[in-house]
Write an enzyme that holds these catalytic residues in place. Structure first.
Site, PDB file in Angstrom:
ATOM      1  N   GLU A 147       0.838  -1.201   0.000  1.00 38.56           N
ATOM      2  CA  GLU A 147       0.000   0.000   0.000  1.00 38.56           C
ATOM      3  C   GLU A 147       0.878   1.258   0.000  1.00 38.56           C
ATOM      4  O   GLU A 147       1.958   1.283   0.587  1.00 38.56           O
ATOM      5  CB  GLU A 147      -0.901   0.027   1.232  1.00 38.56           C
ATOM      6  CG  GLU A 147      -2.072  -0.925   1.169  1.00 38.56           C
ATOM      7  CD  GLU A 147      -3.022  -0.734   2.342  1.00 38.56           C
ATOM      8  OE1 GLU A 147      -2.763   0.167   3.168  1.00 38.56           O
ATOM      9  OE2 GLU A 147      -4.003  -1.489   2.440  1.00 38.56           O
ATOM     10  N   ARG A 195      -3.014   8.197 -24.414  1.00 38.54           N
ATOM     11  CA  ARG A 195      -3.276   7.505 -25.683  1.00 38.54           C
ATOM     12  C   ARG A 195      -4.601   6.745 -25.651  1.00 38.54           C
ATOM     13  O   ARG A 195      -5.121   6.376 -26.718  1.00 38.54           O
ATOM     14  CB  ARG A 195      -2.120   6.548 -26.005  1.00 38.54           C
ATOM     15  CG  ARG A 195      -0.865   7.262 -26.449  1.00 38.54           C
ATOM     16  CD  ARG A 195       0.208   6.297 -26.915  1.00 38.54           C
ATOM     17  NE  ARG A 195       0.842   5.581 -25.814  1.00 38.54           N
ATOM     18  CZ  ARG A 195       1.800   4.677 -25.959  1.00 38.54           C
ATOM     19  NH1 ARG A 195       2.224   4.363 -27.173  1.00 38.54           N
ATOM     20  NH2 ARG A 195       2.345   4.096 -24.899  1.00 38.54           N
ATOM     21  N   HIS A 253      -0.116  13.398 -25.845  1.00 37.14           N
ATOM     22  CA  HIS A 253      -0.389  12.688 -27.100  1.00 37.14           C
ATOM     23  C   HIS A 253      -1.438  13.413 -27.932  1.00 37.14           C
ATOM     24  O   HIS A 253      -1.355  13.414 -29.162  1.00 37.14           O
ATOM     25  CB  HIS A 253      -0.839  11.262 -26.784  1.00 37.14           C
ATOM     26  CG  HIS A 253      -1.086  10.434 -28.012  1.00 37.14           C
ATOM     27  ND1 HIS A 253      -0.065  10.056 -28.877  1.00 37.14           N
ATOM     28  CD2 HIS A 253      -2.226   9.911 -28.533  1.00 37.14           C
ATOM     29  CE1 HIS A 253      -0.573   9.336 -29.857  1.00 37.14           C
ATOM     30  NE2 HIS A 253      -1.868   9.228 -29.673  1.00 37.14           N
ATOM     31  N   LYS A 296       0.754   5.505 -42.270  1.00 35.85           N
ATOM     32  CA  LYS A 296       1.072   4.379 -41.395  1.00 35.85           C
ATOM     33  C   LYS A 296      -0.187   3.599 -41.047  1.00 35.85           C
ATOM     34  O   LYS A 296      -1.269   4.174 -40.912  1.00 35.85           O
ATOM     35  CB  LYS A 296       1.721   4.901 -40.115  1.00 35.85           C
ATOM     36  CG  LYS A 296       2.073   3.850 -39.090  1.00 35.85           C
ATOM     37  CD  LYS A 296       2.639   4.475 -37.819  1.00 35.85           C
ATOM     38  CE  LYS A 296       1.579   5.115 -36.951  1.00 35.85           C
ATOM     39  NZ  LYS A 296       2.108   5.583 -35.651  1.00 35.85           N
ATOM     40  N   ARG A 325      -1.298  -0.101 -38.542  1.00 39.30           N
ATOM     41  CA  ARG A 325      -0.824  -1.120 -37.598  1.00 39.30           C
ATOM     42  C   ARG A 325      -1.580  -2.429 -37.852  1.00 39.30           C
ATOM     43  O   ARG A 325      -2.756  -2.542 -37.496  1.00 39.30           O
ATOM     44  CB  ARG A 325      -1.041  -0.663 -36.165  1.00 39.30           C
ATOM     45  CG  ARG A 325      -0.178   0.531 -35.765  1.00 39.30           C
ATOM     46  CD  ARG A 325      -0.268   0.790 -34.272  1.00 39.30           C
ATOM     47  NE  ARG A 325       0.520   1.937 -33.863  1.00 39.30           N
ATOM     48  CZ  ARG A 325       1.828   1.907 -33.602  1.00 39.30           C
ATOM     49  NH1 ARG A 325       2.473   0.744 -33.719  1.00 39.30           N
ATOM     50  NH2 ARG A 325       2.483   2.978 -33.237  1.00 39.30           N
ATOM     51  N   ASP A 347       8.334  13.735 -33.495  1.00 42.48           N
ATOM     52  CA  ASP A 347       7.197  12.962 -32.996  1.00 42.48           C
ATOM     53  C   ASP A 347       7.060  13.189 -31.499  1.00 42.48           C
ATOM     54  O   ASP A 347       8.009  13.626 -30.828  1.00 42.48           O
ATOM     55  CB  ASP A 347       7.379  11.478 -33.294  1.00 42.48           C
ATOM     56  CG  ASP A 347       6.053  10.722 -33.338  1.00 42.48           C
ATOM     57  OD1 ASP A 347       4.995  11.383 -33.180  1.00 42.48           O
ATOM     58  OD2 ASP A 347       6.071   9.496 -33.535  1.00 42.48           O
ATOM     59  N   GLY A 371       9.055   1.049 -33.260  1.00 42.90           N
ATOM     60  CA  GLY A 371       8.685   0.404 -34.509  1.00 42.90           C
ATOM     61  C   GLY A 371       8.378   1.381 -35.630  1.00 42.90           C
ATOM     62  O   GLY A 371       8.820   1.194 -36.776  1.00 42.90           O
ATOM     63  N   THR A 372       7.617   2.425 -35.343  1.00 46.14           N
ATOM     64  CA  THR A 372       7.252   3.401 -36.372  1.00 46.14           C
ATOM     65  C   THR A 372       8.481   4.124 -36.902  1.00 46.14           C
ATOM     66  O   THR A 372       8.678   4.250 -38.117  1.00 46.14           O
ATOM     67  CB  THR A 372       6.252   4.423 -35.796  1.00 46.14           C
ATOM     68  OG1 THR A 372       5.053   3.756 -35.414  1.00 46.14           O
ATOM     69  CG2 THR A 372       5.924   5.488 -36.831  1.00 46.14           C
TER      70      THR A 372
END
Length: 374
Positions: free
Chosen positions: A78, A140, A175, A239, A241, A266, A273-274
């Protein structure tokens, strides 16, 4: 205010209290307190020191209070927050790194520590509680994935923050800017990264062989603003996914005639990955010879480290500029092509503006360079 030997035994009257207020010259929101939860204390300490430096530059000796590592865990895991000083009447700014890859605490633990800290300050009489979250986790999850049964988790986190007693939020390049709508009437100060990148890449201003590249449609407007500021052409990648955490760059839209230098901007790198797919395509299909990468949040997860090294060795990645919105691991700090920008200056100036009820936007539109390289 902090009780001391001169005041703790006094019986206050309106006259005595008013005289004390004049003597201390307290700001309108109360005295300033900068606090750091365990994961956020690395940046709260730097911001506190920078704030003191700025005060000294203006010839002021105004005292501010700094509390570090205010949360702890019991043996059953806790979270508990205990304050060693009297905080009634203070204007409190709580720093927290919701994601901290240098510690063993996960995002959910860090979020809970922030909420408990906010409630602690509220229950002990703080005038205001502002959460300083350079990286806003769960941003996101601002809408359900199409055709999937998911919640809008970003709204849930906003609701819990309000209930905990946070009455203002300071975030760095989230984001999506629409995130502020989840907080209702609570002020949300969104600090943008455009001035940082303009200053960082000004050496390419007006060059015919350079181009700004957005890695997806969501970043295209930002890249366009950057391009106009430095008189550079822009391009945007398309892009999709096929699976979570996997990105495919189908095409890059833009005129690459005579272009040898690409500046990619970005908001974050997660597993990389991008960026990996984009840079390979720029080199192999567009003939780019130099890559410069500007990232607001480097999450340091998955294969990102190995992918960046491969891009540096084999695909012309020259420099990568990130901020310390997320504490960077030793592995990333040791990379020779990585430059880390500290946010302590812009956060100090933002806190100063809020503390004195002044416009934050006015500061952001000034031709400042509020960043310090680590």
């Amino acid at each position: 205010m902090i009780q001391d030997q001169d005041t703790q035994h006094l019986f206050f009257t309106p006259e005595r209290f008013a005289h004390g207020q004049v003597q201390r010259m307290d700001p309108p929101r109360g005295r300033l307190l900068i606090a750091g939860c365990r994961s956020g204390s690395y940046l709260s300490a730097r911001t506190f020191q920078r704030y003191k430096e700025l005060l000294a530059q203006e010839g002021s000796k105004n005292d501010i209070l700094h509390l570090e590592n205010i949360d702890k865990q019991f043996s059953d895991s806790e979270t508990c927050v205990r304050l060693d000083v009297h905080v009634s009447g203070y204007d409190v700014f709580i720093f927290q790194a919701l994601f901290n890859p240098t510690s063993d605490y996960c995002i959910d633990q860090n979020y809970m520590a922030l909420l408990i800290a906010a409630r602690t300050f509220r229950e002990n009489g703080a005038n205001h509680v502002t959460a300083v979250l350079p990286y806003l986790a769960y941003a996101r999850q601002d809408k359900p994935t199409r055709f999937m049964r998911e919640p809008t988790t970003a709204k849930l986190m906003a609701d819990m923050s309000i209930e905990a007693g946070i009455d203002r939020l300071v975030v760095w390049n989230p984001h999506c800017d629409q995130i502020r709508g989840f907080y209702g009437s609570m002020p949300v100060n969104v600090l943008g990264s455009l001035p940082l990148y303009i200053d960082e890449y000004r050496r390419f201003q007006g060059r015919e062989d350079a181009i700004a590249v957005a890695p997806d449609a969501g970043a295209s407007k930002f890249a366009a603003h950057f391009g106009r500021a430095l008189n550079l052409k822009c391009a945007v990648a398309s892009k999709y996914r096929p699976r979570p955490e996997e990105a495919v760059i189908s095409e890059i839209i833009g005129d690459f005639t005579g272009k040898k230098i690409a500046i990619i901007l970005d908001d974050m790198i997660s597993s990389g990955g991008t960026i990996y797919a984009l840079i390979k395509k720029l080199v192999e299909e567009k003939g780019i010879e130099e890559i410069y990468l500007g990232i607001s949040h480097n999450l340091c997860v998955g294969n990102a480290h190995d992918r960046l090294i491969d891009l540096y060795k084999n695909y012309h990645l020259k420099e990568m500029t990130v901020t310390n919105s997320i504490p960077q691991t030793a592995a990333f700090q040791s990379l020779p092509f990585v430059s880390i920008q500290c946010l302590s200056d812009i956060l100090s100036r933002t806190i100063n503006r809020i503390h004195y009820n002044q416009s934050v936007n006015e500061m952001l539109y000034q031709p400042l360079t509020p960043y310090i390289k680590d």
